[in-house]
Structure formats: C-alpha cells, structure tokens
Enzyme design. Structure first.
Site, short mmCIF file in Angstrom:
data_model
loop_
_atom_site.label_atom_id
_atom_site.label_comp_id
_atom_site.label_asym_id
_atom_site.label_seq_id
_atom_site.Cartn_x
_atom_site.Cartn_y
_atom_site.Cartn_z
N GLY A 1 0.78 -1.23 0.00
CA GLY A 1 0.00 0.00 0.00
C GLY A 1 0.81 1.29 0.00
O GLY A 1 0.24 2.37 -0.13
N TYR B 1 -0.54 1.43 -12.22
CA TYR B 1 -1.09 2.74 -12.58
C TYR B 1 -2.47 2.61 -13.22
O TYR B 1 -3.37 3.39 -12.92
CB TYR B 1 -0.13 3.48 -13.52
CG TYR B 1 1.20 3.81 -12.88
CD1 TYR B 1 1.28 4.27 -11.57
CD2 TYR B 1 2.38 3.66 -13.59
CE1 TYR B 1 2.51 4.58 -10.99
CE2 TYR B 1 3.61 3.97 -13.02
CZ TYR B 1 3.66 4.43 -11.71
OH TYR B 1 4.87 4.73 -11.14
#
Length: 161
Positions: free
Chosen positions: A96, A132
């Site tokens: 994360g 992404y």
C-alpha cells in the site's frame, strides 16, 4: 502497519540518492546515475529548486521516495504536476505504500490547482503499468518523448554562437 509520507529534508539526500541508485538498478540503467548524494542535496534542496521530494516510511523505516515538480499546460491554462520518480523498495511493494504515495501526490496536485498529474513509465515495466492502470491512470500513447542530453545538448546549444 503505519505508512507515513513526509516532505524530504536536506538530511535525506543520502537516502534519496540510495533510492535513486536502487531505481536505476531496477530499470537496468545504473550506469546512467552520475549524481552523488552531495549533488542531490545541493540541487534538490536549493532555495530556487523547482523540484520537491517526499519520503515514505512504513513503521518508521524508509521504504521509498518521490520527486516531483510543477509544470504548465498551455491547453489547460493551468499548472500541472510532473512526477519524476516514484519508487518503493521491492521488499515493501504490495503493502500500500506506492498507492498512498501516489494519492498524496494527487492531493498535493489537486489542492494546489493543478489540472493534471503526469509521469512516464518504461514500456517493459508491466508491474508499474498494471499498478497505474488499476488506479485509473491511462497511457498517453499518442505522444513520443524526445530528449537532448550531454554532448548533443551542448553542441546544439552552442551552434551559431
């Protein structure tokens, strides 16, 4: 697990340099890193530096960094943010930290009135591309990036003088 993102300080120059070298090794371009930790401290933290840096820590341990600067879009008539580097050490990926770092940058861009946040990724870096795209970012495949550097830049700049 506590992830903290903070503004980098001049005392972080050696850490940032170490992360830069790690990133260059990952990108198979270690030989292209010519900057030293002193160069990073002098240039990144100069009063007139256009760039800023962030450090990401997990449970107090530095795990990554980001370097960004503001750009300008004539089409938008607004500033933008360009992300030069976003790097999380391989040991800490998937926890994360990268997402938190990118969200932090997106908030900085949005809150400062930027119309866009942009970056480049190597076309072979499938894990980064997938990451992404999972966040909603899209490639700008119609644009081809060009560069002049080193002797080419020097020679072109000095022609006709």
């Amino acid at each position: 697990m506590t992830i903290v993102i903070r503004e980098a300080q001049p005392s972080d120059a050696a850490l940032i340099h170490a992360f830069i070298v790690e990133l260059a090794i990952y990108e198979k371009a270690e030989h292209e890193v010519v900057a030293s930790a002193a160069d990073i401290e002098r240039s990144l933290f100069a009063a007139d530096s256009p760039a800023r840096a962030l450090i990401c820590t997990r449970d107090g341990q530095p795990v990554g960094y980001a370097v960004y600067f503001l750009s300008y879009s004539t089409w938008l008539g607004r500033k933008g943010m360009y992300l030069e580097d976003l790097y999380i050490s391989p040991t800490y990926r998937g926890g994360g930290a990268g997402k938190r770092m990118l969200r932090h940058l997106a908030r900085l861009a949005h809150d400062s009135g930027c119309g866009r946040l942009e970056w480049s990724v190597l076309d072979w870096n499938t894990p980064a591309i997938q990451f992404y795209q999972s966040l909603g970012a899209s490639p700008q495949s119609e644009w081809v990036r060009y560069r002049m550097a080193d002797e080419t830049l020097k020679n072109f700049a000095s022609e006709g003088l």
